[in-house]
Design a protein around this motif. Structure first.
Motif, PDB file in Angstrom:
ATOM      1  N   HIS A  32      -8.104   6.549  -0.536  1.00 11.85           N
ATOM      2  CA  HIS A  32      -7.659   5.177  -0.760  1.00 11.85           C
ATOM      3  C   HIS A  32      -8.339   4.658  -2.023  1.00 11.85           C
ATOM      4  O   HIS A  32      -9.195   3.794  -1.977  1.00 11.85           O
ATOM      5  CB  HIS A  32      -7.965   4.347   0.490  1.00 11.85           C
ATOM      6  CG  HIS A  32      -7.276   4.906   1.697  1.00 11.85           C
ATOM      7  ND1 HIS A  32      -7.806   5.953   2.432  1.00 11.85           N
ATOM      8  CD2 HIS A  32      -6.066   4.628   2.230  1.00 11.85           C
ATOM      9  CE1 HIS A  32      -6.944   6.271   3.398  1.00 11.85           C
ATOM     10  NE2 HIS A  32      -5.887   5.485   3.289  1.00 11.85           N
ATOM     11  N   HIS A  36      -4.155   5.304  -5.798  1.00 14.46           N
ATOM     12  CA  HIS A  36      -3.252   4.958  -4.695  1.00 14.46           C
ATOM     13  C   HIS A  36      -2.806   3.498  -4.789  1.00 14.46           C
ATOM     14  O   HIS A  36      -1.620   3.189  -4.637  1.00 14.46           O
ATOM     15  CB  HIS A  36      -3.956   5.226  -3.357  1.00 14.46           C
ATOM     16  CG  HIS A  36      -3.215   4.677  -2.175  1.00 14.46           C
ATOM     17  ND1 HIS A  36      -1.932   5.072  -1.854  1.00 14.46           N
ATOM     18  CD2 HIS A  36      -3.555   3.731  -1.241  1.00 14.46           C
ATOM     19  CE1 HIS A  36      -1.525   4.415  -0.776  1.00 14.46           C
ATOM     20  NE2 HIS A  36      -2.484   3.592  -0.391  1.00 14.46           N
ATOM     21  N   HIS A  67      -4.459  -4.030  -0.137  1.00 11.04           N
ATOM     22  CA  HIS A  67      -3.983  -3.661   1.200  1.00 11.04           C
ATOM     23  C   HIS A  67      -4.919  -2.711   1.957  1.00 11.04           C
ATOM     24  O   HIS A  67      -4.892  -2.669   3.176  1.00 11.04           O
ATOM     25  CB  HIS A  67      -2.552  -3.101   1.149  1.00 11.04           C
ATOM     26  CG  HIS A  67      -2.443  -1.665   0.758  1.00 11.04           C
ATOM     27  ND1 HIS A  67      -2.496  -1.233  -0.543  1.00 11.04           N
ATOM     28  CD2 HIS A  67      -2.288  -0.548   1.509  1.00 11.04           C
ATOM     29  CE1 HIS A  67      -2.366   0.076  -0.569  1.00 11.04           C
ATOM     30  NE2 HIS A  67      -2.240   0.524   0.655  1.00 11.04           N
ATOM     31  N   ASP A  68      -5.753  -1.962   1.247  1.00 11.13           N
ATOM     32  CA  ASP A  68      -6.630  -1.001   1.936  1.00 11.13           C
ATOM     33  C   ASP A  68      -8.107  -1.387   1.896  1.00 11.13           C
ATOM     34  O   ASP A  68      -8.960  -0.563   2.266  1.00 11.13           O
ATOM     35  CB  ASP A  68      -6.453   0.394   1.325  1.00 11.13           C
ATOM     36  CG  ASP A  68      -5.224   1.122   1.878  1.00 11.13           C
ATOM     37  OD1 ASP A  68      -4.815   0.818   3.019  1.00 11.13           O
ATOM     38  OD2 ASP A  68      -4.669   1.983   1.167  1.00 11.13           O
ATOM     39  N   HIS A 113       1.354  -3.376   6.896  1.00  7.48           N
ATOM     40  CA  HIS A 113       1.628  -2.199   6.067  1.00  7.48           C
ATOM     41  C   HIS A 113       1.504  -0.862   6.796  1.00  7.48           C
ATOM     42  O   HIS A 113       1.854   0.176   6.261  1.00  7.48           O
ATOM     43  CB  HIS A 113       0.774  -2.205   4.784  1.00  7.48           C
ATOM     44  CG  HIS A 113      -0.589  -1.610   4.913  1.00  7.48           C
ATOM     45  ND1 HIS A 113      -1.695  -2.349   5.260  1.00  7.48           N
ATOM     46  CD2 HIS A 113      -1.032  -0.348   4.734  1.00  7.48           C
ATOM     47  CE1 HIS A 113      -2.752  -1.560   5.285  1.00  7.48           C
ATOM     48  NE2 HIS A 113      -2.382  -0.333   4.975  1.00  7.48           N
ATOM     49  N   ASP A 131       3.715   2.042   0.361  1.00  6.22           N
ATOM     50  CA  ASP A 131       2.498   2.740   0.799  1.00  6.22           C
ATOM     51  C   ASP A 131       2.838   4.171   1.207  1.00  6.22           C
ATOM     52  O   ASP A 131       2.131   5.121   0.843  1.00  6.22           O
ATOM     53  CB  ASP A 131       1.891   1.965   1.975  1.00  6.22           C
ATOM     54  CG  ASP A 131       0.525   2.472   2.374  1.00  6.22           C
ATOM     55  OD1 ASP A 131      -0.296   2.750   1.482  1.00  6.22           O
ATOM     56  OD2 ASP A 131       0.264   2.589   3.583  1.00  6.22           O
TER      57      ASP A 131
HETATM   58 FE   FE2 Z   1      -2.467   2.496   1.505  1.00  6.09          FE
END
Ligand code: FE2
Length: 159
Positions: A32, A36, A67-68, A113, A131
């Motif tokens: 991640h 990415h 998002h991560d 997500h 994603d």
């Molecule tokens: Fe992701």
């Protein structure tokens, strides 16, 4: 400067990314990392343009970049990363000048997500799809041990 550029430069995001990189040093599955995050941002933006999904670049890039960020909490405390990520994202987005309604939409996209639901908003579906499409599963040596379902895996050619 666009607001999403401020997100990319935010010291908290950089610090979360550093912790995640340390935790994932020996990870055999997808990492991640910045690569990415940028892939997700670009793919989501391409999909939005191609399919005329009315979500701005400023919102798409912010959601993709953030998002991560909850991954470290998942590794160390077992908290699902979309939940922790949405919480952590809120403060960063405020710092970068996003408005309350925009923050609501971005954190909602982050929360959605990981698992696809038909009831999701266009923005949630966009982040989910980008994603998954960002991962080159067809070339992955760890694919057989990966916990992603076959529907999630990107076995085609990434856009
Ligand atoms: Fe992701």
């Amino acid at each position: 400067m666009e607001r999403y550029q401020k997100v990319a430069e935010h010291k908290k995001l950089k610090s979360y990314m550093q912790s995640i990189a340390t935790s994932e040093k020996n990870r055999v599955f997808c990492r991640h990392n910045w690569e990415h995050l940028l892939a997700v941002a670009r793919i989501a933006y391409i999909l939005a343009l191609e399919e005329e999904i009315p979500v701005s670049k400023d919102l798409i890039y912010a959601a993709a970049l953030l998002h991560d960020i909850g991954k470290e909490a998942q590794y160390t405390r077992g908290i699902p990363h979309e939940i922790e990520g949405a919480l952590l994202a809120e403060g960063i987005l405020k710092d970068c000048g996003y408005l309350p309604e925009e923050i609501r939409q971005i954190t909602e996209a982050i929360l959605g997500h990981r698992v696809y639901r038909e009831s999701y908003t266009d923005f949630q579906k966009l982040l989910y799809r980008a994603d998954k499409l960002s991962r080159p599963c067809r070339d992955c040596a760890a694919s057989a041990e990966c916990n992603w379902s076959e529907e999630k895996k990107n076995t085609g050619v990434t856009i």
